[in-house]
Design a protein around this motif. Structure first.
Motif, mmCIF file in Angstrom:
data_model
loop_
_atom_site.group_PDB
_atom_site.id
_atom_site.type_symbol
_atom_site.label_atom_id
_atom_site.label_comp_id
_atom_site.label_asym_id
_atom_site.label_seq_id
_atom_site.Cartn_x
_atom_site.Cartn_y
_atom_site.Cartn_z
ATOM 1 N N ALA A 97 1.076 4.939 0.928
ATOM 2 C CA ALA A 97 0.273 5.892 1.704
ATOM 3 C C ALA A 97 0.553 7.268 1.282
ATOM 4 O O ALA A 97 -0.123 8.163 1.416
ATOM 5 C CB ALA A 97 0.413 5.784 3.239
ATOM 6 N N SER A 121 -10.664 10.386 3.846
ATOM 7 C CA SER A 121 -10.145 9.217 4.753
ATOM 8 C C SER A 121 -9.225 8.452 3.885
ATOM 9 O O SER A 121 -9.550 8.146 2.701
ATOM 10 C CB SER A 121 -11.365 8.486 5.347
ATOM 11 O OG SER A 121 -10.757 7.429 6.371
ATOM 12 N N SER A 138 -2.672 11.395 8.031
ATOM 13 C CA SER A 138 -2.164 11.072 9.483
ATOM 14 C C SER A 138 -0.491 10.567 9.203
ATOM 15 O O SER A 138 0.439 10.612 9.911
ATOM 16 C CB SER A 138 -2.745 9.886 10.104
ATOM 17 O OG SER A 138 -4.063 10.409 10.445
ATOM 18 N N THR A 139 -0.171 9.727 8.120
ATOM 19 C CA THR A 139 0.842 9.000 7.722
ATOM 20 C C THR A 139 1.828 10.311 7.641
ATOM 21 O O THR A 139 3.065 10.182 8.163
ATOM 22 C CB THR A 139 0.845 8.258 6.502
ATOM 23 O OG1 THR A 139 -0.244 7.072 6.734
ATOM 24 C CG2 THR A 139 2.216 7.685 6.123
ATOM 25 N N VAL A 166 0.788 -1.452 -0.181
ATOM 26 C CA VAL A 166 -0.015 0.103 -0.045
ATOM 27 C C VAL A 166 1.038 1.442 0.098
ATOM 28 O O VAL A 166 1.611 1.526 0.856
ATOM 29 C CB VAL A 166 -0.797 0.055 1.293
ATOM 30 C CG1 VAL A 166 -1.761 1.240 1.359
ATOM 31 C CG2 VAL A 166 -1.659 -1.328 1.317
HETATM 32 N N1 ATP Z 1 0.225 1.085 10.025
HETATM 33 C C1 ATP Z 1 -0.170 0.777 8.764
HETATM 34 N N2 ATP Z 1 -0.196 -0.223 8.131
HETATM 35 C C2 ATP Z 1 -0.834 -0.545 6.674
HETATM 36 N N3 ATP Z 1 -1.336 0.497 6.276
HETATM 37 C C3 ATP Z 1 -1.219 1.439 6.738
HETATM 38 C C4 ATP Z 1 -0.985 1.851 8.124
HETATM 39 N N4 ATP Z 1 -1.068 3.155 8.296
HETATM 40 C C5 ATP Z 1 -1.884 3.732 7.415
HETATM 41 N N5 ATP Z 1 -2.137 2.646 6.373
HETATM 42 C C6 ATP Z 1 -2.388 3.117 5.123
HETATM 43 O O1 ATP Z 1 -2.019 4.093 4.357
HETATM 44 C C7 ATP Z 1 -3.312 4.942 4.121
HETATM 45 C C8 ATP Z 1 -3.121 6.533 4.589
HETATM 46 O O2 ATP Z 1 -3.691 6.350 5.971
HETATM 47 P P1 ATP Z 1 -3.752 7.421 6.664
HETATM 48 O O3 ATP Z 1 -4.283 6.957 8.240
HETATM 49 O O4 ATP Z 1 -2.431 8.203 6.691
HETATM 50 O O5 ATP Z 1 -5.070 8.280 6.266
HETATM 51 P P2 ATP Z 1 -5.745 9.386 6.600
HETATM 52 O O6 ATP Z 1 -5.789 10.450 5.645
HETATM 53 O O7 ATP Z 1 -5.118 10.039 7.983
HETATM 54 O O8 ATP Z 1 -7.058 8.925 6.980
HETATM 55 P P3 ATP Z 1 -8.232 9.342 8.313
HETATM 56 O O9 ATP Z 1 -8.838 10.532 7.688
HETATM 57 O O10 ATP Z 1 -9.180 8.237 8.208
HETATM 58 O O11 ATP Z 1 -7.574 9.598 9.193
HETATM 59 C C9 ATP Z 1 -4.501 3.990 4.001
HETATM 60 O O12 ATP Z 1 -4.607 3.394 2.822
HETATM 61 C C10 ATP Z 1 -4.055 3.349 5.391
HETATM 62 O O13 ATP Z 1 -4.731 2.037 5.181
#
Ligand code: ATP
Ligand code: MG
Lengths: 281, 216
Positions: A24, A44, A49-50, A22
């Motif tokens: 991110a 989302s 967050s990443t 994946v």
């Molecule tokens: N520890 C992890 N292991 C595997 N995949 C991950 C991990 N953390 C995030 N991902 C994947 O990375 C991508 C980005 O996730 P992230 O949490 O950064 O999104 P986000 O924009 O913060 O979403 P949200 O608004 O739901 O918090 C997603 O596809 C998520 O499934």
């Protein structure tokens, strides 16, 4: 200790992060200047967050660079490329980066004051007495000085999050990262946390805020960054981003948000013209 | 009844000596067990696979092995590799290393029970790995694991009866002597039961005291 006034606090270049297969983050570049408030919005799973976790090095990034005040974070440059840095040196580089979490992540076995003073006491070797003074000062900033001796479980969600903010403040960071600081709160508690954050912004604290609170972004952000599928799709001042979105994806995102918020009659419209003043100069 | 009392009075010194021996061997064995268990839980948490396998193997062996076999190996097998230990030392280390495997499992689950978010918050507050263990993980863990630790210590006390087989003059050994010398059966075992209960109850009370102290 002279930093050039225009050197960015955070400098991100071509940052990528993959979890197994994946992807991110796929190529993020972003600078955050001193005293700037950058809000990150996006659907989302778009990688918000990443991105924050990579800036705090809670997550090792896959390629690209993150620099904090000119220093490369997490890795060391060698002849054969980047090499993982030791924990000690990582701590040194991110010493001036604070973080506020969606679920507060307070330490439940300590009083509010101990939550706020533990970091300074242990890492800056500040004597307990002075650390407590500074801790009370940080709590006063978030309006919780009288709660110093309580335990986190005795506070409301909004108060807990304000303790989380005070805990970050007590480290005297040069930038604070917020990951959806109000998403875990009951609607009636969101306001107090946002007010605290507005106060920090007007104090000139550099902030990177992942948020779904468009009204907050419109009012407080100097720049808004829209992310989708691990990329920055559009960035700019809130007025132009919210009023004249260029990319179809951002337009769609804002439309979805607006139609969802139509249900609430009293929502603040996302125009950047809130009565508390627009973006700071 | 009179006869029973006489017997008990006569054999009180022997039985109390046994109780004291059982108590100090178990106390030291618990210290060894907790120290080694903590070390293993920590080693097992390090992101280096061979270390984790080593810890895993140790735990599996100890859990699969009857304690008596371990004691025999240490006591009778030890000298052949130049390890000459007194029966009491074999008791302390045998019971200690044996219970270390169980203590390690208790600590491991304790460490895992601390939410990752709290640890990330500690990282962002600049705490080092050891500071996180000391200030964030251990204090919260203690509350959760005190009951299982007390339980494990009580099991250890009861297991210590097997030390009589390798000639340690502990409570069970002295009870047997009581039986052999008097041909009485009821009185020696009643005395042993009461004394073991006293020891176990003391540990349980101590545990409840600690539990109250570490609560937040
Ligand atoms: N520890 C992890 N292991 C595997 N995949 C991950 C991990 N953390 C995030 N991902 C994947 O990375 C991508 C980005 O996730 P992230 O949490 O950064 O999104 P986000 O924009 O913060 O979403 P949200 O608004 O739901 O918090 C997603 O596809 C998520 O499934
Ligand atoms: Mg997120």
């Amino acid at each position: 200790m002279t930093t050039k006034p225009l050197e960015p606090i955070i400098k991100i270049r071509d940052l990528t992060k993959t979890f197994g297969t994946v992807s991110a983050l796929s190529g993020i570049s972003l600078d955050v200047d001193p005293s700037e408030v950058v809000c990150i919005i996006g659907p989302s799973g778009s990688g918000k967050s990443t991105l924050l976790r990579c800036i705090g090095f809670l997550e090792e990034y896959t390629s690209g660079e993150v620099q904090i005040e000119g220093r490369l974070l997490g890795y060391r440059r060698t002849a054969s490329g980047l090499v993982r840095e030791s924990e000690k040196n990582i701590d040194a580089v991110r010493r001036n980066v604070g973080m506020v979490f969606q679920h507060f992540n307070l330490w439940p076995h300590m009083t509010v004051l101990d939550n706020v003073t533990l970091g300074p006491r242990l890492t800056k070797r500040i004597p307990t007495g002075r650390a407590r003074g500074q801790g009370r000062h940080a709590l006063a900033k978030v309006g919780l000085e009288s709660f110093a001796d309580r335990y986190p479980s005795q506070l409301s969600g909004g108060q807990q999050q304000r303790v989380g903010i005070a805990r970050a403040l007590a480290m005297e960071p040069h930038v604070i990262l917020f990951d959806e600081p109000t998403s875990a709160l009951d609607p009636q508690l969101v306001g107090e946390v946002l007010d605290t954050m507005k106060q920090l912004a007007s104090d000139g604290i550099t902030m990177v805020v992942v948020t779904h609170e468009m009204g907050f972004a419109a009012q407080v952000a100097d720049r808004v960054v829209f992310m989708d599928h691990g990329q920055i799709v559009e960035k700019g001042p809130p007025v132009s981003l919210f009023n004249a979105p260029e990319s179809p994806r951002l337009r769609e995102f804002l439309d979805t948000w607006r139609s969802r918020n139509m249900l609430f009659q009293n929502d603040a419209s996302v125009t950047g013209e809130g009565e508390e003043g627009g973006a700071r100069s | 009844m009179m006869q029973s009392l006489d017997l008990w009075v006569q054999y009180a010194p022997l039985m109390l000596r046994g109780l004291v021996t059982t108590a100090w061997i178990c106390a030291l064995a618990t210290v060894v067990g907790i120290a080694v268990g903590l070390l293993m839980a920590w080693l097992g948490s390090i992101a280096f696979a061979p270390l984790r396998w080593a810890v895993r193997t140790y735990v599996e062996i100890m859990r699969g092995l009857p304690i008596l076999i371990l004691l025999f190996v240490l006591y009778y097998g030890g000298p052949s590799i130049g390890l000459r230990l007194s029966a009491e030392s074999v008791g302390v280390f045998g019971l200690g290393l044996y219970s270390a495997a169980y203590f390690a499992e208790i600590f491991r689950s304790g460490f895992q029970s601390i939410p990752q978010g709290q640890i990330e918050a500690a990282r962002m507050a600049g705490l080092t790995g050891t500071q996180i263990i000391r200030h964030i993980k251990l204090p919260q863990m203690l509350v959760l694991i005190t009951p299982s630790m007390v339980n494990q210590t009580i099991i250890l006390i009861k297991e210590s009866a097997v030390l009589s087989i390798i000639t340690v003059a502990e409570l069970t050994k002295n009870t047997t002597q009581f039986v052999n010398e008097t041909y009485a059966v009821i009185q020696p075992y009643v005395a042993a039961a009461v004394l073991y209960w006293l020891l176990v109850e003391t540990v349980a009370r101590l545990g409840r005291f600690v539990e109250r102290r570490v609560k937040f």
